[in-house]
Write a protein that holds these residues in place. Sequence first.
Motif, PDB file in Angstrom:
ATOM      1  N   THR A   1       0.825  -1.208   0.000  1.00 20.67           N
ATOM      2  CA  THR A   1       0.000   0.000   0.000  1.00 20.67           C
ATOM      3  C   THR A   1       0.857   1.254   0.000  1.00 20.67           C
TER       4      THR A   1
ATOM      5  N   LEU B   1      -1.724   4.836   6.355  1.00 20.88           N
ATOM      6  CA  LEU B   1      -2.142   4.504   7.713  1.00 20.88           C
ATOM      7  C   LEU B   1      -3.643   4.231   7.773  1.00 20.88           C
TER       8      LEU B   1
ATOM      9  N   THR C   1      -4.669   0.642   7.261  1.00 24.28           N
ATOM     10  CA  THR C   1      -4.341  -0.372   8.256  1.00 24.28           C
ATOM     11  C   THR C   1      -5.583  -0.708   9.080  1.00 24.28           C
TER      12      THR C   1
ATOM     13  N   TRP D   1      -6.196  -0.504  12.388  1.00 24.88           N
ATOM     14  CA  TRP D   1      -6.650   0.518  13.325  1.00 24.88           C
ATOM     15  C   TRP D   1      -7.058   1.786  12.604  1.00 24.88           C
TER      16      TRP D   1
END
Length: 594
Positions: free
Chosen positions: A252, A320, A323, A325
Amino acid sequence: MIARPAGLSRAVPALYSLALAALILGPLLGPGYLLLRDAVSTPRSFLTDSALGLTDAAARAVPQDAAIAALTSLLDGGLVVKAILLAALWLAGWGAARMVAALLPTTGLGPQLLASTVMLWNPYVAERLLQGHWSLLTGYAALPWAVLAALRLRRSARPWSPGSWCPLGLTLAAAGLTPTGALLATTLAAVLLAAPGGAGSRWPRLAVAAALAASASAPWLTATALSGAGAQGSDPTGVAAFAARAEPGLGTLGSLAGLGGIWNSAAVPATRTGLFAVAGTVVLLAVVACGLPALWRRRGNPVIAALAVVAAAAVLLPALAATGWGMTAGEWAVTRVPGAGLLRDAQKWVALAAPFYALAAAAGAGTLGRLGVRTSAGRVRSGQAAAVGIVAVLLALPDLAWGVGGALRPVHYPPAWERVAWQLRAADESGDVAVLPAGMFRLFPYSGDAPVLDPAPRMLPEDVLQTGELIVAAGTVEGEGGRARDVERLLLAGEDADGLARLGVRWVLVEHGTPGPLGQSRRTLDRLDEVYSDEELSLHRVAGDVAATGAEAGRRAASVVAHLVWAALLAGSASVLLAHHVRTGRGRGRADQA
Protein backbone atom coordinates in the motif's frame (compact mmCIF):
# COMPACT_ATOMS: atom_id res chain seq x y z
CA MET A 1 24.55 30.21 -28.84
CA ILE A 2 21.37 31.91 -30.06
CA ALA A 3 19.15 33.18 -27.23
CA ARG A 4 15.62 31.86 -27.19
CA PRO A 5 12.99 34.61 -27.27
CA ALA A 6 11.44 35.12 -23.81
CA GLY A 7 7.91 34.96 -25.17
CA LEU A 8 8.62 31.62 -26.82
CA SER A 9 10.08 30.22 -23.60
CA ARG A 10 6.93 31.19 -21.75
CA ALA A 11 4.68 29.68 -24.41
CA VAL A 12 6.44 26.33 -24.80
CA PRO A 13 5.28 24.83 -21.44
CA ALA A 14 1.69 25.79 -22.20
CA LEU A 15 1.82 24.27 -25.69
CA TYR A 16 3.64 21.18 -24.46
CA SER A 17 1.06 20.62 -21.69
CA LEU A 18 -1.78 21.05 -24.14
CA ALA A 19 -0.22 18.46 -26.45
CA LEU A 20 0.21 16.00 -23.58
CA ALA A 21 -3.38 16.55 -22.45
CA ALA A 22 -4.67 15.90 -25.97
CA LEU A 23 -2.52 12.77 -26.19
CA ILE A 24 -3.97 11.49 -22.91
CA LEU A 25 -7.60 12.10 -23.88
CA GLY A 26 -7.12 10.94 -27.47
CA PRO A 27 -10.29 9.39 -28.89
CA LEU A 28 -12.52 11.01 -26.26
CA LEU A 29 -12.10 14.32 -28.06
CA GLY A 30 -14.18 13.05 -30.98
CA PRO A 31 -17.97 13.44 -31.24
CA GLY A 32 -20.02 11.83 -28.49
CA TYR A 33 -20.33 11.75 -24.72
CA LEU A 34 -18.22 10.64 -21.77
CA LEU A 35 -19.89 7.65 -20.10
CA LEU A 36 -17.45 5.58 -18.03
CA ARG A 37 -18.03 4.34 -14.48
CA ASP A 38 -18.74 7.51 -12.42
CA ALA A 39 -18.49 9.88 -15.39
CA VAL A 40 -21.75 10.78 -17.10
CA SER A 41 -22.14 13.54 -19.67
CA THR A 42 -25.40 14.07 -21.50
CA PRO A 43 -26.63 16.39 -24.25
CA ARG A 44 -28.58 18.47 -21.73
CA SER A 45 -28.84 18.58 -17.94
CA PHE A 46 -31.41 20.33 -15.78
CA LEU A 47 -31.43 22.38 -12.58
CA THR A 48 -33.29 19.85 -10.45
CA ASP A 49 -33.19 19.52 -6.67
CA SER A 50 -30.62 16.77 -7.17
CA ALA A 51 -28.40 19.11 -9.17
CA LEU A 52 -28.57 21.61 -6.31
CA GLY A 53 -27.79 18.93 -3.73
CA LEU A 54 -31.16 19.27 -1.98
CA THR A 55 -32.21 15.59 -1.89
CA ASP A 56 -31.50 13.14 0.92
CA ALA A 57 -28.31 12.01 -0.83
CA ALA A 58 -25.00 13.59 0.14
CA ALA A 59 -24.07 16.66 -1.91
CA ARG A 60 -21.08 15.13 -3.71
CA ALA A 61 -21.60 16.71 -7.15
CA VAL A 62 -22.23 20.37 -6.37
CA PRO A 63 -21.75 22.86 -7.86
CA GLN A 64 -20.69 20.58 -10.73
CA ASP A 65 -24.19 19.41 -11.69
CA ALA A 66 -25.75 22.86 -11.42
CA ALA A 67 -22.94 24.42 -13.46
CA ILE A 68 -23.30 21.78 -16.17
CA ALA A 69 -27.07 22.33 -16.18
CA ALA A 70 -26.56 26.05 -16.72
CA LEU A 71 -23.96 25.59 -19.45
CA THR A 72 -25.89 22.91 -21.31
CA SER A 73 -28.84 25.25 -21.72
CA LEU A 74 -26.56 26.95 -24.26
CA LEU A 75 -24.03 24.30 -25.33
CA ASP A 76 -23.97 20.57 -25.92
CA GLY A 77 -23.15 18.73 -22.69
CA GLY A 78 -20.63 16.40 -24.29
CA LEU A 79 -18.64 19.35 -25.54
CA VAL A 80 -18.82 21.12 -22.17
CA VAL A 81 -17.49 18.17 -20.15
CA LYS A 82 -14.71 17.37 -22.62
CA ALA A 83 -13.66 21.02 -22.76
CA ILE A 84 -13.46 21.21 -18.95
CA LEU A 85 -11.48 17.98 -18.77
CA LEU A 86 -9.06 19.04 -21.50
CA ALA A 87 -8.60 22.43 -19.83
CA ALA A 88 -7.98 20.77 -16.45
CA LEU A 89 -5.22 18.51 -17.75
CA TRP A 90 -3.68 21.33 -19.76
CA LEU A 91 -3.66 23.68 -16.77
CA ALA A 92 -2.25 20.97 -14.49
CA GLY A 93 0.83 20.59 -16.65
CA TRP A 94 1.23 24.29 -17.40
CA GLY A 95 0.75 25.17 -13.75
CA ALA A 96 3.53 22.78 -12.74
CA ALA A 97 5.92 24.51 -15.15
CA ARG A 98 4.91 27.95 -13.85
CA MET A 99 5.36 26.76 -10.27
CA VAL A 100 8.89 25.56 -11.03
CA ALA A 101 9.75 28.87 -12.70
CA ALA A 102 8.58 30.72 -9.58
CA LEU A 103 10.24 28.53 -6.94
CA LEU A 104 13.37 27.52 -8.89
CA PRO A 105 13.96 30.58 -11.07
CA THR A 106 17.38 29.46 -12.30
CA THR A 107 16.02 26.27 -13.88
CA GLY A 108 15.65 26.24 -17.62
CA LEU A 109 12.91 25.20 -19.98
CA GLY A 110 13.78 21.49 -19.92
CA PRO A 111 13.22 21.04 -16.17
CA GLN A 112 9.92 22.93 -16.45
CA LEU A 113 8.74 20.51 -19.12
CA LEU A 114 9.82 17.58 -16.94
CA ALA A 115 7.68 19.00 -14.12
CA SER A 116 4.72 19.24 -16.50
CA THR A 117 5.24 15.63 -17.51
CA VAL A 118 5.35 14.36 -13.93
CA MET A 119 2.22 16.34 -13.06
CA LEU A 120 0.28 14.95 -16.02
CA TRP A 121 1.74 11.53 -16.78
CA ASN A 122 1.25 9.52 -13.60
CA PRO A 123 -0.97 6.75 -12.20
CA TYR A 124 -3.17 9.18 -10.28
CA VAL A 125 -4.35 10.88 -13.45
CA ALA A 126 -4.79 7.53 -15.22
CA GLU A 127 -6.77 5.91 -12.43
CA ARG A 128 -9.06 8.86 -11.83
CA LEU A 129 -9.80 9.07 -15.54
CA LEU A 130 -10.67 5.37 -15.61
CA GLN A 131 -12.86 5.75 -12.53
CA GLY A 132 -14.67 8.61 -14.26
CA HIS A 133 -13.62 11.31 -11.80
CA TRP A 134 -13.21 13.99 -14.46
CA SER A 135 -14.35 16.83 -12.20
CA LEU A 136 -11.96 15.78 -9.41
CA LEU A 137 -9.14 16.42 -11.88
CA THR A 138 -10.11 20.11 -11.91
CA GLY A 139 -9.18 20.19 -8.23
CA TYR A 140 -5.97 18.32 -9.02
CA ALA A 141 -5.17 20.83 -11.77
CA ALA A 142 -5.65 23.70 -9.35
CA LEU A 143 -2.87 22.54 -6.99
CA PRO A 144 0.18 24.09 -8.72
CA TRP A 145 -1.82 27.26 -9.30
CA ALA A 146 -2.71 27.27 -5.60
CA VAL A 147 1.03 27.31 -4.89
CA LEU A 148 1.49 30.30 -7.20
CA ALA A 149 -1.50 32.10 -5.70
CA ALA A 150 -0.23 31.48 -2.17
CA LEU A 151 3.17 32.86 -3.18
CA ARG A 152 1.55 36.08 -4.40
CA LEU A 153 -0.50 36.44 -1.24
CA ARG A 154 2.55 35.78 0.96
CA ARG A 155 4.48 38.53 -0.81
CA SER A 156 1.73 41.11 -0.49
CA ALA A 157 1.60 43.56 2.40
CA ARG A 158 -2.06 44.18 1.52
CA PRO A 159 -3.65 40.72 1.21
CA TRP A 160 -7.13 42.21 1.01
CA SER A 161 -6.38 44.05 -2.24
CA PRO A 162 -7.92 42.40 -5.33
CA GLY A 163 -4.56 42.03 -7.03
CA SER A 164 -3.37 39.93 -4.10
CA TRP A 165 -6.33 37.65 -3.46
CA CYS A 166 -7.88 37.23 -6.91
CA PRO A 167 -5.45 34.51 -8.05
CA LEU A 168 -6.30 32.44 -4.99
CA GLY A 169 -10.01 33.20 -5.40
CA LEU A 170 -9.95 31.96 -8.98
CA THR A 171 -7.96 28.87 -8.05
CA LEU A 172 -10.21 27.87 -5.15
CA ALA A 173 -13.38 28.51 -7.17
CA ALA A 174 -12.12 26.38 -10.07
CA ALA A 175 -11.09 23.62 -7.67
CA GLY A 176 -14.47 23.96 -5.96
CA LEU A 177 -16.29 22.36 -8.88
CA THR A 178 -16.43 19.42 -6.46
CA PRO A 179 -16.20 19.35 -2.65
CA THR A 180 -13.04 17.24 -2.77
CA GLY A 181 -11.37 19.65 -5.18
CA ALA A 182 -12.16 22.56 -2.88
CA LEU A 183 -10.67 20.71 0.10
CA LEU A 184 -7.53 19.76 -1.84
CA ALA A 185 -6.77 23.31 -2.97
CA THR A 186 -7.79 24.88 0.35
CA THR A 187 -5.59 22.50 2.34
CA LEU A 188 -2.54 23.19 0.23
CA ALA A 189 -3.08 26.96 0.20
CA ALA A 190 -3.70 27.09 3.95
CA VAL A 191 -0.50 25.20 4.75
CA LEU A 192 1.57 27.47 2.50
CA LEU A 193 -0.01 30.65 3.86
CA ALA A 194 0.52 29.51 7.44
CA ALA A 195 4.21 28.81 6.85
CA PRO A 196 6.67 31.30 8.39
CA GLY A 197 7.89 34.30 6.44
CA GLY A 198 6.19 36.45 3.90
CA ALA A 199 5.20 40.09 4.04
CA GLY A 200 3.52 41.10 7.27
CA SER A 201 1.60 38.84 9.62
CA ARG A 202 0.25 35.51 8.46
CA TRP A 203 -3.16 36.07 10.08
CA PRO A 204 -4.56 38.61 7.60
CA ARG A 205 -3.69 36.39 4.64
CA LEU A 206 -5.16 33.36 6.39
CA ALA A 207 -8.35 35.31 7.07
CA VAL A 208 -8.58 36.27 3.40
CA ALA A 209 -7.99 32.65 2.38
CA ALA A 210 -10.68 31.45 4.79
CA ALA A 211 -13.22 33.85 3.31
CA LEU A 212 -12.31 32.75 -0.22
CA ALA A 213 -12.52 29.07 0.74
CA ALA A 214 -15.95 29.58 2.30
CA SER A 215 -17.18 31.29 -0.87
CA ALA A 216 -15.72 28.58 -3.11
CA SER A 217 -17.33 25.88 -0.96
CA ALA A 218 -20.64 27.68 -0.43
CA PRO A 219 -22.71 25.39 -2.72
CA TRP A 220 -21.89 22.09 -1.04
CA LEU A 221 -21.73 23.54 2.48
CA THR A 222 -25.17 25.10 2.01
CA ALA A 223 -26.62 21.97 0.41
CA THR A 224 -25.30 19.80 3.23
CA ALA A 225 -26.74 22.12 5.87
CA LEU A 226 -30.13 22.38 4.15
CA SER A 227 -30.57 18.71 3.28
CA GLY A 228 -29.13 17.30 6.48
CA ALA A 229 -27.55 14.49 4.48
CA GLY A 230 -24.13 15.08 6.00
CA ALA A 231 -25.48 14.63 9.52
CA GLN A 232 -26.85 11.15 8.78
CA GLY A 233 -23.45 9.51 8.69
CA SER A 234 -22.19 7.08 6.07
CA ASP A 235 -22.14 3.31 5.89
CA PRO A 236 -18.98 2.25 7.81
CA THR A 237 -18.38 -0.63 5.40
CA GLY A 238 -17.38 2.02 2.85
CA VAL A 239 -14.18 2.76 4.78
CA ALA A 240 -12.63 -0.63 4.01
CA ALA A 241 -14.19 -0.76 0.53
CA PHE A 242 -12.66 2.58 -0.47
CA ALA A 243 -9.32 2.24 1.30
CA ALA A 244 -6.13 2.60 -0.73
CA ARG A 245 -5.19 -0.67 -2.46
CA ALA A 246 -1.81 -2.38 -2.69
CA GLU A 247 -0.68 -2.85 -6.29
CA PRO A 248 1.37 -5.88 -7.38
CA GLY A 249 4.79 -6.00 -5.71
CA LEU A 250 4.47 -2.57 -4.11
CA GLY A 251 2.35 -2.79 -0.99
CA THR A 252 0.00 0.00 0.00
CA LEU A 253 2.72 2.48 0.91
CA GLY A 254 4.66 1.85 -2.30
CA SER A 255 1.53 2.18 -4.40
CA LEU A 256 0.65 5.51 -2.81
CA ALA A 257 4.23 6.76 -3.09
CA GLY A 258 3.97 6.04 -6.82
CA LEU A 259 0.72 8.09 -6.96
CA GLY A 260 -1.35 4.93 -7.49
CA GLY A 261 -3.39 2.62 -5.31
CA ILE A 262 -7.00 3.54 -6.15
CA TRP A 263 -9.54 1.31 -4.39
CA ASN A 264 -11.08 -0.06 -7.60
CA SER A 265 -8.75 -2.68 -9.09
CA ALA A 266 -10.69 -2.48 -12.38
CA ALA A 267 -9.96 1.23 -12.83
CA VAL A 268 -6.23 0.90 -13.43
CA PRO A 269 -4.16 0.84 -16.63
CA ALA A 270 -3.07 -2.60 -17.80
CA THR A 271 0.57 -1.86 -16.96
CA ARG A 272 -0.38 -1.33 -13.31
CA THR A 273 -1.91 -4.79 -12.93
CA GLY A 274 1.37 -6.72 -13.02
CA LEU A 275 4.99 -6.37 -11.97
CA PHE A 276 5.51 -3.62 -14.53
CA ALA A 277 3.84 -1.43 -11.87
CA VAL A 278 7.00 -1.88 -9.79
CA ALA A 279 9.22 -0.75 -12.65
CA GLY A 280 7.01 2.24 -13.40
CA THR A 281 6.95 3.30 -9.75
CA VAL A 282 10.72 2.93 -9.42
CA VAL A 283 11.26 5.12 -12.47
CA LEU A 284 8.90 7.84 -11.23
CA LEU A 285 10.37 7.84 -7.72
CA ALA A 286 13.92 7.83 -9.12
CA VAL A 287 13.22 10.93 -11.18
CA VAL A 288 11.75 12.58 -8.09
CA ALA A 289 14.56 11.40 -5.79
CA CYS A 290 17.22 12.96 -8.01
CA GLY A 291 15.90 16.37 -7.01
CA LEU A 292 15.73 15.81 -3.26
CA PRO A 293 19.36 16.86 -2.56
CA ALA A 294 18.82 20.12 -4.45
CA LEU A 295 15.59 20.82 -2.58
CA TRP A 296 17.21 19.91 0.73
CA ARG A 297 19.73 22.64 0.13
CA ARG A 298 16.75 25.01 -0.30
CA ARG A 299 15.01 23.80 2.87
CA GLY A 300 15.26 27.32 4.25
CA ASN A 301 12.56 28.32 1.76
CA PRO A 302 9.37 27.86 3.82
CA VAL A 303 7.21 27.19 0.76
CA ILE A 304 9.42 24.36 -0.47
CA ALA A 305 9.61 22.92 3.05
CA ALA A 306 5.83 23.11 3.40
CA LEU A 307 5.31 21.35 0.06
CA ALA A 308 7.59 18.55 1.24
CA VAL A 309 5.65 18.13 4.49
CA VAL A 310 2.32 18.09 2.63
CA ALA A 311 3.64 15.46 0.19
CA ALA A 312 4.85 13.21 2.98
CA ALA A 313 1.53 13.49 4.80
CA ALA A 314 -0.42 12.87 1.57
CA VAL A 315 1.36 9.52 1.15
CA LEU A 316 1.64 8.38 4.77
CA LEU A 317 -1.83 9.23 6.08
CA PRO A 318 -3.77 7.29 3.40
CA ALA A 319 -1.40 4.38 3.99
CA LEU A 320 -2.14 4.50 7.71
CA ALA A 321 -5.86 4.77 6.96
CA ALA A 322 -5.63 1.42 5.15
CA THR A 323 -4.34 -0.37 8.26
CA GLY A 324 -6.62 -2.18 10.69
CA TRP A 325 -6.65 0.52 13.32
CA GLY A 326 -6.85 3.20 10.67
CA MET A 327 -10.02 1.63 9.29
CA THR A 328 -11.45 1.38 12.81
CA ALA A 329 -10.85 5.09 13.29
CA GLY A 330 -12.38 5.80 9.89
CA GLU A 331 -15.49 3.78 10.66
CA TRP A 332 -15.97 5.71 13.88
CA ALA A 333 -15.56 9.02 12.04
CA VAL A 334 -17.97 8.36 9.18
CA THR A 335 -20.73 7.31 11.54
CA ARG A 336 -20.31 10.11 14.08
CA VAL A 337 -18.65 13.10 12.41
CA PRO A 338 -20.86 15.01 9.92
CA GLY A 339 -19.32 15.06 6.46
CA ALA A 340 -16.55 12.58 7.30
CA GLY A 341 -17.79 10.28 4.55
CA LEU A 342 -16.07 12.67 2.14
CA LEU A 343 -12.73 11.35 3.45
CA ARG A 344 -13.33 7.62 2.95
CA ASP A 345 -11.74 7.40 -0.53
CA ALA A 346 -8.36 8.00 1.06
CA GLN A 347 -6.24 7.53 -2.07
CA LYS A 348 -7.63 10.66 -3.71
CA TRP A 349 -5.75 12.81 -1.17
CA VAL A 350 -2.41 11.60 -2.52
CA ALA A 351 -2.95 14.30 -5.17
CA LEU A 352 -1.43 16.71 -2.64
CA ALA A 353 1.96 15.06 -3.21
CA ALA A 354 1.99 15.82 -6.93
CA PRO A 355 3.21 19.47 -6.78
CA PHE A 356 6.24 18.49 -4.71
CA TYR A 357 6.96 15.56 -7.02
CA ALA A 358 6.89 17.90 -10.01
CA LEU A 359 9.16 20.40 -8.24
CA ALA A 360 11.62 17.70 -7.20
CA ALA A 361 11.73 16.27 -10.72
CA ALA A 362 12.62 19.69 -12.10
CA ALA A 363 15.29 20.19 -9.47
CA GLY A 364 16.59 16.73 -10.24
CA ALA A 365 17.26 17.62 -13.86
CA GLY A 366 20.25 19.62 -12.63
CA THR A 367 21.42 16.65 -10.56
CA LEU A 368 21.01 14.33 -13.54
CA GLY A 369 23.06 16.75 -15.58
CA ARG A 370 25.86 16.71 -13.03
CA LEU A 371 25.84 12.92 -13.06
CA GLY A 372 25.89 12.71 -16.86
CA VAL A 373 28.90 11.41 -18.77
CA ARG A 374 31.14 13.71 -20.66
CA THR A 375 30.77 13.92 -24.41
CA SER A 376 32.84 15.63 -27.06
CA ALA A 377 30.69 18.70 -26.47
CA GLY A 378 31.17 18.59 -22.70
CA ARG A 379 29.02 17.42 -19.82
CA VAL A 380 25.38 16.59 -20.42
CA ARG A 381 23.27 19.69 -19.75
CA SER A 382 20.21 19.89 -17.52
CA GLY A 383 17.98 20.26 -20.58
CA GLN A 384 19.31 17.01 -21.99
CA ALA A 385 18.91 15.34 -18.61
CA ALA A 386 15.35 16.64 -18.45
CA ALA A 387 14.66 15.11 -21.85
CA VAL A 388 15.88 11.74 -20.55
CA GLY A 389 13.63 12.15 -17.51
CA ILE A 390 10.63 13.00 -19.71
CA VAL A 391 11.12 9.90 -21.84
CA ALA A 392 11.54 7.75 -18.73
CA VAL A 393 8.32 9.05 -17.14
CA LEU A 394 6.37 8.54 -20.37
CA LEU A 395 7.65 4.98 -20.79
CA ALA A 396 6.90 4.18 -17.15
CA LEU A 397 3.17 4.44 -17.93
CA PRO A 398 2.84 3.86 -21.67
CA ASP A 399 -0.88 3.08 -21.67
CA LEU A 400 -1.90 6.47 -20.34
CA ALA A 401 -1.68 7.57 -23.97
CA TRP A 402 -4.66 7.70 -26.29
CA GLY A 403 -7.55 7.54 -23.87
CA VAL A 404 -5.74 5.44 -21.22
CA GLY A 405 -5.22 2.58 -23.61
CA GLY A 406 -8.43 3.28 -25.51
CA ALA A 407 -10.77 3.05 -22.49
CA LEU A 408 -11.84 6.68 -22.85
CA ARG A 409 -14.06 6.60 -25.91
CA PRO A 410 -17.12 8.73 -26.58
CA VAL A 411 -20.51 7.01 -26.61
CA HIS A 412 -23.66 7.90 -28.52
CA TYR A 413 -27.01 7.68 -26.77
CA PRO A 414 -29.96 6.16 -28.61
CA PRO A 415 -32.70 8.66 -29.58
CA ALA A 416 -35.03 7.18 -26.97
CA TRP A 417 -33.40 9.26 -24.23
CA GLU A 418 -34.20 12.53 -25.97
CA ARG A 419 -37.76 11.37 -26.63
CA VAL A 420 -38.37 10.49 -22.98
CA ALA A 421 -36.87 13.80 -21.84
CA TRP A 422 -39.17 15.63 -24.26
CA GLN A 423 -42.15 13.63 -22.97
CA LEU A 424 -41.44 14.73 -19.40
CA ARG A 425 -40.99 18.37 -20.40
CA ALA A 426 -44.24 18.32 -22.39
CA ALA A 427 -46.21 16.73 -19.53
CA ASP A 428 -45.12 19.44 -17.07
CA GLU A 429 -46.36 17.45 -14.06
CA SER A 430 -44.78 17.47 -10.63
CA GLY A 431 -43.38 14.25 -9.25
CA ASP A 432 -40.15 12.29 -9.26
CA VAL A 433 -38.90 9.50 -11.52
CA ALA A 434 -38.20 5.96 -10.30
CA VAL A 435 -36.01 3.70 -12.43
CA LEU A 436 -35.80 0.00 -13.20
CA PRO A 437 -33.83 -2.25 -13.06
CA ALA A 438 -32.97 -1.53 -9.42
CA GLY A 439 -29.54 -0.11 -8.67
CA MET A 440 -27.48 2.88 -9.77
CA PHE A 441 -25.19 1.24 -12.31
CA ARG A 442 -25.91 0.11 -15.85
CA LEU A 443 -24.25 -1.96 -18.54
CA PHE A 444 -25.71 -0.86 -21.87
CA PRO A 445 -24.63 -2.31 -25.22
CA TYR A 446 -23.38 1.15 -26.22
CA SER A 447 -21.52 1.94 -22.97
CA GLY A 448 -18.64 -0.53 -23.16
CA ASP A 449 -17.56 -3.30 -20.81
CA ALA A 450 -17.39 -1.33 -17.55
CA PRO A 451 -20.49 -0.58 -15.44
CA VAL A 452 -21.58 3.04 -15.71
CA LEU A 453 -23.68 5.30 -13.55
CA ASP A 454 -27.28 5.51 -14.72
CA PRO A 455 -27.48 8.56 -17.03
CA ALA A 456 -31.16 9.15 -16.18
CA PRO A 457 -30.56 11.66 -13.32
CA ARG A 458 -28.58 13.93 -15.64
CA MET A 459 -30.61 13.24 -18.77
CA LEU A 460 -34.14 13.92 -17.51
CA PRO A 461 -35.77 17.22 -16.42
CA GLU A 462 -37.26 15.72 -13.24
CA ASP A 463 -35.56 14.41 -10.12
CA VAL A 464 -34.59 10.76 -10.49
CA LEU A 465 -34.58 8.81 -7.23
CA GLN A 466 -31.30 7.07 -6.42
CA THR A 467 -30.41 5.05 -3.36
CA GLY A 468 -26.70 5.87 -3.48
CA GLU A 469 -25.99 2.17 -2.94
CA LEU A 470 -22.67 1.10 -4.41
CA ILE A 471 -21.67 -2.43 -5.38
CA VAL A 472 -17.94 -2.98 -4.77
CA ALA A 473 -15.70 -6.02 -4.62
CA ALA A 474 -16.05 -6.23 -0.84
CA GLY A 475 -19.87 -6.14 -0.97
CA THR A 476 -22.48 -3.40 -0.86
CA VAL A 477 -22.03 0.09 0.55
CA GLU A 478 -25.32 1.70 1.45
CA GLY A 479 -26.14 5.24 0.37
CA GLU A 480 -28.22 7.97 1.96
CA GLY A 481 -31.27 7.77 -0.33
CA GLY A 482 -33.90 6.51 2.13
CA ARG A 483 -36.97 7.42 0.04
CA ALA A 484 -35.38 5.91 -3.05
CA ARG A 485 -34.85 2.64 -1.18
CA ASP A 486 -38.51 2.59 -0.14
CA VAL A 487 -39.60 3.14 -3.75
CA GLU A 488 -37.22 0.46 -4.99
CA ARG A 489 -38.55 -2.09 -2.49
CA LEU A 490 -42.14 -1.24 -3.45
CA LEU A 491 -41.43 -1.78 -7.15
CA LEU A 492 -39.52 -5.01 -6.68
CA ALA A 493 -42.33 -6.35 -4.51
CA GLY A 494 -44.92 -5.49 -7.17
CA GLU A 495 -47.07 -3.49 -4.78
CA ASP A 496 -49.96 -1.19 -5.62
CA ALA A 497 -49.28 2.06 -7.47
CA ASP A 498 -50.80 4.10 -4.64
CA GLY A 499 -47.62 3.55 -2.69
CA LEU A 500 -45.64 5.26 -5.43
CA ALA A 501 -47.94 8.28 -5.30
CA ARG A 502 -47.55 8.53 -1.52
CA LEU A 503 -43.76 8.56 -1.98
CA GLY A 504 -43.90 11.36 -4.55
CA VAL A 505 -43.30 9.26 -7.68
CA ARG A 506 -45.05 10.37 -10.89
CA TRP A 507 -43.01 8.39 -13.41
CA VAL A 508 -41.35 4.99 -13.65
CA LEU A 509 -38.64 4.60 -16.29
CA VAL A 510 -37.66 1.09 -17.38
CA GLU A 511 -34.23 0.88 -19.05
CA HIS A 512 -34.04 -2.16 -21.32
CA GLY A 513 -30.87 -3.91 -22.41
CA THR A 514 -29.07 -3.63 -19.08
CA PRO A 515 -28.88 -6.32 -16.38
CA GLY A 516 -30.35 -5.71 -12.95
CA PRO A 517 -33.11 -6.85 -10.61
CA LEU A 518 -36.71 -6.33 -11.71
CA GLY A 519 -38.44 -8.50 -9.11
CA GLN A 520 -42.22 -8.43 -9.36
CA SER A 521 -42.25 -4.91 -10.79
CA ARG A 522 -44.30 -6.00 -13.80
CA ARG A 523 -47.35 -6.23 -11.53
CA THR A 524 -46.93 -2.59 -10.55
CA LEU A 525 -46.17 -1.44 -14.08
CA ASP A 526 -49.33 -3.09 -15.41
CA ARG A 527 -51.34 -0.73 -13.17
CA LEU A 528 -49.67 2.38 -14.66
CA ASP A 529 -50.21 4.25 -17.92
CA GLU A 530 -47.51 3.53 -20.49
CA VAL A 531 -46.77 6.83 -22.25
CA TYR A 532 -43.67 5.81 -24.21
CA SER A 533 -42.03 2.54 -25.16
CA ASP A 534 -39.40 1.23 -27.56
CA GLU A 535 -36.56 -1.29 -27.46
CA GLU A 536 -34.45 1.01 -25.29
CA LEU A 537 -36.78 2.67 -22.76
CA SER A 538 -40.31 2.54 -21.41
CA LEU A 539 -41.93 5.38 -19.49
CA HIS A 540 -44.92 4.78 -17.22
CA ARG A 541 -47.11 7.41 -15.54
CA VAL A 542 -48.67 7.24 -12.08
CA ALA A 543 -52.20 8.65 -12.37
CA GLY A 544 -53.91 10.89 -9.83
CA ASP A 545 -52.43 13.08 -7.13
CA VAL A 546 -48.81 12.61 -6.14
CA ALA A 547 -47.34 13.76 -2.84
CA ALA A 548 -45.18 16.87 -3.07
CA THR A 549 -41.58 16.03 -2.12
CA GLY A 550 -39.57 18.80 -3.75
CA ALA A 551 -37.42 21.23 -1.81
CA GLU A 552 -39.20 24.22 -0.30
CA ALA A 553 -38.83 27.51 -2.13
CA GLY A 554 -36.70 28.99 0.65
CA ARG A 555 -34.20 26.10 0.63
CA ARG A 556 -33.99 26.16 -3.13
CA ALA A 557 -33.43 29.93 -3.15
CA ALA A 558 -30.68 29.62 -0.54
CA SER A 559 -28.95 26.95 -2.60
CA VAL A 560 -29.20 29.04 -5.75
CA VAL A 561 -27.68 32.02 -3.92
CA ALA A 562 -24.79 29.84 -2.71
CA HIS A 563 -24.15 28.71 -6.28
CA LEU A 564 -24.21 32.33 -7.44
CA VAL A 565 -21.63 33.22 -4.77
CA TRP A 566 -19.34 30.51 -6.14
CA ALA A 567 -19.93 31.61 -9.74
CA ALA A 568 -19.31 35.26 -8.83
CA LEU A 569 -15.99 34.35 -7.20
CA LEU A 570 -14.98 32.38 -10.29
CA ALA A 571 -16.04 34.96 -12.87
CA GLY A 572 -15.08 38.02 -10.80
CA SER A 573 -11.57 36.80 -10.02
CA ALA A 574 -11.02 35.83 -13.64
CA SER A 575 -12.22 39.25 -14.83
CA VAL A 576 -9.93 41.14 -12.47
CA LEU A 577 -6.92 39.07 -13.47
CA LEU A 578 -7.70 39.43 -17.16
CA ALA A 579 -8.00 43.21 -16.82
CA HIS A 580 -4.69 43.29 -14.93
CA HIS A 581 -3.04 41.19 -17.63
CA VAL A 582 -4.33 43.50 -20.37
CA ARG A 583 -3.09 46.60 -18.54
CA THR A 584 0.30 45.00 -17.93
CA GLY A 585 0.57 43.95 -21.57
CA ARG A 586 -0.23 47.46 -22.79
CA GLY A 587 2.30 48.96 -20.41
CA ARG A 588 4.97 46.55 -21.58
CA GLY A 589 4.11 47.34 -25.21
CA ARG A 590 4.47 51.10 -24.65
CA ALA A 591 7.79 50.52 -22.89
CA ASP A 592 9.06 48.46 -25.83
CA GLN A 593 8.02 51.19 -28.28
CA ALA A 594 9.81 53.80 -26.25
